[in-house]
Every structure is written in C-alpha cells, then in structure tokens.
Design a protein around this motif. Structure first.
Motif, PDB file in Angstrom:
ATOM      1  N   PRO A  44       0.834  -1.199   0.000  1.00 32.41           N
ATOM      2  CA  PRO A  44       0.000   0.000   0.000  1.00 32.41           C
ATOM      3  C   PRO A  44       0.880   1.264   0.000  1.00 32.41           C
ATOM      4  CG  PRO A  44      -0.375  -1.328   1.977  1.00 32.41           C
ATOM      5  CD  PRO A  44       0.622  -2.034   1.155  1.00 32.41           C
ATOM      6  N   GLU A  45       0.399   2.292  -0.673  1.00 32.48           N
ATOM      7  CA  GLU A  45       1.167   3.521  -0.758  1.00 32.48           C
ATOM      8  C   GLU A  45       1.176   4.230   0.585  1.00 32.48           C
ATOM      9  OE1 GLU A  45      -0.300   6.022  -3.827  1.00 32.48           O
ATOM     10  OE2 GLU A  45       0.168   4.605  -5.394  1.00 32.48           O
ATOM     11  N   LYS A  46       2.293   4.891   0.853  1.00 33.94           N
ATOM     12  CA  LYS A  46       2.397   5.691   2.069  1.00 33.94           C
ATOM     13  C   LYS A  46       2.080   7.129   1.710  1.00 33.94           C
ATOM     14  CE  LYS A  46       5.823   2.595   3.952  1.00 33.94           C
ATOM     15  NZ  LYS A  46       7.225   2.325   4.066  1.00 33.94           N
ATOM     16  N   GLU A  47       1.616   7.889   2.683  1.00 34.26           N
ATOM     17  CA  GLU A  47       1.180   9.264   2.424  1.00 34.26           C
ATOM     18  C   GLU A  47       2.339  10.143   1.955  1.00 34.26           C
ATOM     19  OE1 GLU A  47      -1.366  12.099   1.653  1.00 34.26           O
ATOM     20  OE2 GLU A  47      -1.969  10.141   2.374  1.00 34.26           O
ATOM     21  N   ASP A  48       3.536   9.965   2.508  1.00 35.61           N
ATOM     22  CA  ASP A  48       4.667  10.791   2.082  1.00 35.61           C
ATOM     23  C   ASP A  48       5.079  10.474   0.642  1.00 35.61           C
ATOM     24  OD1 ASP A  48       5.547   8.292   2.885  1.00 35.61           O
ATOM     25  OD2 ASP A  48       7.495   9.022   3.585  1.00 35.61           O
ATOM     26  N   GLN A  49       4.945   9.211   0.237  1.00 34.77           N
ATOM     27  CA  GLN A  49       5.244   8.862  -1.157  1.00 34.77           C
ATOM     28  C   GLN A  49       4.242   9.531  -2.093  1.00 34.77           C
ATOM     29  OE1 GLN A  49       5.038   4.609  -1.097  1.00 34.77           O
ATOM     30  NE2 GLN A  49       7.222   4.370  -0.637  1.00 34.77           N
ATOM     31  N   ARG A  50       2.985   9.556  -1.707  1.00 36.86           N
ATOM     32  CA  ARG A  50       1.953  10.193  -2.523  1.00 36.86           C
ATOM     33  C   ARG A  50       2.225  11.694  -2.634  1.00 36.86           C
ATOM     34  NH1 ARG A  50      -3.347   8.844  -4.102  1.00 36.86           N
ATOM     35  NH2 ARG A  50      -3.015   6.842  -3.116  1.00 36.86           N
ATOM     36  N   PHE A  56       6.218  16.180  -7.556  1.00 37.10           N
ATOM     37  CA  PHE A  56       6.969  15.939  -8.789  1.00 37.10           C
ATOM     38  C   PHE A  56       6.100  16.218 -10.015  1.00 37.10           C
ATOM     39  CE2 PHE A  56       8.423  13.013 -12.139  1.00 37.10           C
ATOM     40  CZ  PHE A  56       9.706  13.524 -12.317  1.00 37.10           C
ATOM     41  N   ARG A  57       4.858  15.782  -9.982  1.00 38.23           N
ATOM     42  CA  ARG A  57       3.941  16.043 -11.098  1.00 38.23           C
ATOM     43  C   ARG A  57       3.733  17.542 -11.298  1.00 38.23           C
ATOM     44  NH1 ARG A  57      -0.726  11.572  -9.820  1.00 38.23           N
ATOM     45  NH2 ARG A  57       0.415   9.768 -10.592  1.00 38.23           N
ATOM     46  N   GLU A  58       3.580  18.258 -10.194  1.00 41.69           N
ATOM     47  CA  GLU A  58       3.389  19.711 -10.275  1.00 41.69           C
ATOM     48  C   GLU A  58       4.634  20.387 -10.856  1.00 41.69           C
ATOM     49  OE1 GLU A  58       1.267  23.192 -10.004  1.00 41.69           O
ATOM     50  OE2 GLU A  58       0.562  21.139  -9.676  1.00 41.69           O
ATOM     51  N   ILE A  60       6.866  19.063 -12.911  1.00 38.32           N
ATOM     52  CA  ILE A  60       6.933  18.735 -14.340  1.00 38.32           C
ATOM     53  C   ILE A  60       5.899  19.551 -15.116  1.00 38.32           C
ATOM     54  CG2 ILE A  60       6.575  16.891 -16.036  1.00 38.32           C
ATOM     55  CD1 ILE A  60       9.204  16.681 -14.513  1.00 38.32           C
ATOM     56  N   ARG A  61       4.700  19.712 -14.564  1.00 37.58           N
ATOM     57  CA  ARG A  61       3.670  20.497 -15.235  1.00 37.58           C
ATOM     58  C   ARG A  61       4.109  21.950 -15.402  1.00 37.58           C
ATOM     59  NH1 ARG A  61      -0.082  23.962 -14.084  1.00 37.58           N
ATOM     60  NH2 ARG A  61       0.262  23.855 -11.844  1.00 37.58           N
ATOM     61  N   LYS A  62       4.707  22.528 -14.364  1.00 38.62           N
ATOM     62  CA  LYS A  62       5.179  23.916 -14.444  1.00 38.62           C
ATOM     63  C   LYS A  62       6.294  24.054 -15.473  1.00 38.62           C
ATOM     64  CE  LYS A  62       3.948  25.439  -9.819  1.00 38.62           C
ATOM     65  NZ  LYS A  62       4.428  25.906  -8.516  1.00 38.62           N
ATOM     66  N   GLN A  63       7.218  23.113 -15.510  1.00 36.63           N
ATOM     67  CA  GLN A  63       8.301  23.154 -16.497  1.00 36.63           C
ATOM     68  C   GLN A  63       7.736  23.085 -17.910  1.00 36.63           C
ATOM     69  OE1 GLN A  63      10.919  19.924 -15.523  1.00 36.63           O
ATOM     70  NE2 GLN A  63      11.943  21.061 -13.872  1.00 36.63           N
ATOM     71  N   ARG A  64       6.761  22.229 -18.124  1.00 31.65           N
ATOM     72  CA  ARG A  64       6.146  22.078 -19.438  1.00 31.65           C
ATOM     73  C   ARG A  64       5.431  23.375 -19.853  1.00 31.65           C
ATOM     74  NH1 ARG A  64       2.911  17.053 -19.107  1.00 31.65           N
ATOM     75  NH2 ARG A  64       4.929  16.050 -19.041  1.00 31.65           N
TER      76      ARG A  64
END
Length: 76
Positions: A44-50, A56-58, A60-64
């Motif tokens: 199961p995913e841990k909250e800090d990993q999420r 990271f997604r944010e 990458i989105r800003k760089q794009r």
C-alpha cells in the motif's frame, strides 16, 4: 475389472474438480495465500510517497508550461 476401473475413473473425474472448487473458495486460504501475496507484490502507498509524487507532477507540469510559454513568445 473394466466396470470397477470405469467407476473409479468417474469418481476421480468428479471428485477432483469439486475438491479444487471447495479448496479454492475457502476464505482463510484466500486470505493467507492470495491477499498476502498481493500485498507483497504491491504494498500500500504511504502518504509521504503520494505527496512526493504530487509535488513531482506539479514540478513537471510547471516546467512544461514554461517551455510552451517561451516557445509561444519566440514564435510571435
């Protein structure tokens, strides 16, 4: 011997699928074997990993967006 052999074969042919069905539908066996194996493969995913993944997604989105904005300014 022929009839006895055929009766024995018929009993085996009918008993094996019924026994496999009964064994595989035992809740304890399912929990101990299938669910535990699934948890080993995909923990199961841990909250800090999420949180890290969302950051990271944010990033990458800003760089794009910046890259597209610069490309739009240069073409104008």
């Amino acid at each position: 011997m022929g009839v006895k052999l055929e009766v024995f074969r018929m009993i085996v042919y009918l008993t094996f699928p019924v026994a496999m069905f009964w064994i595989s539908n035992q809740a304890e066996w399912f929990e101990s074997s299938v669910i535990q194996r699934k948890r080993e493969l995909w923990p199961p995913e841990k909250e800090d990993q999420r949180q890290e993944l969302e950051e990271f997604r944010e990033k990458i989105r800003k760089q794009r967006e910046e890259r597209l904005f610069r490309a739009a300014q240069q073409s104008s």
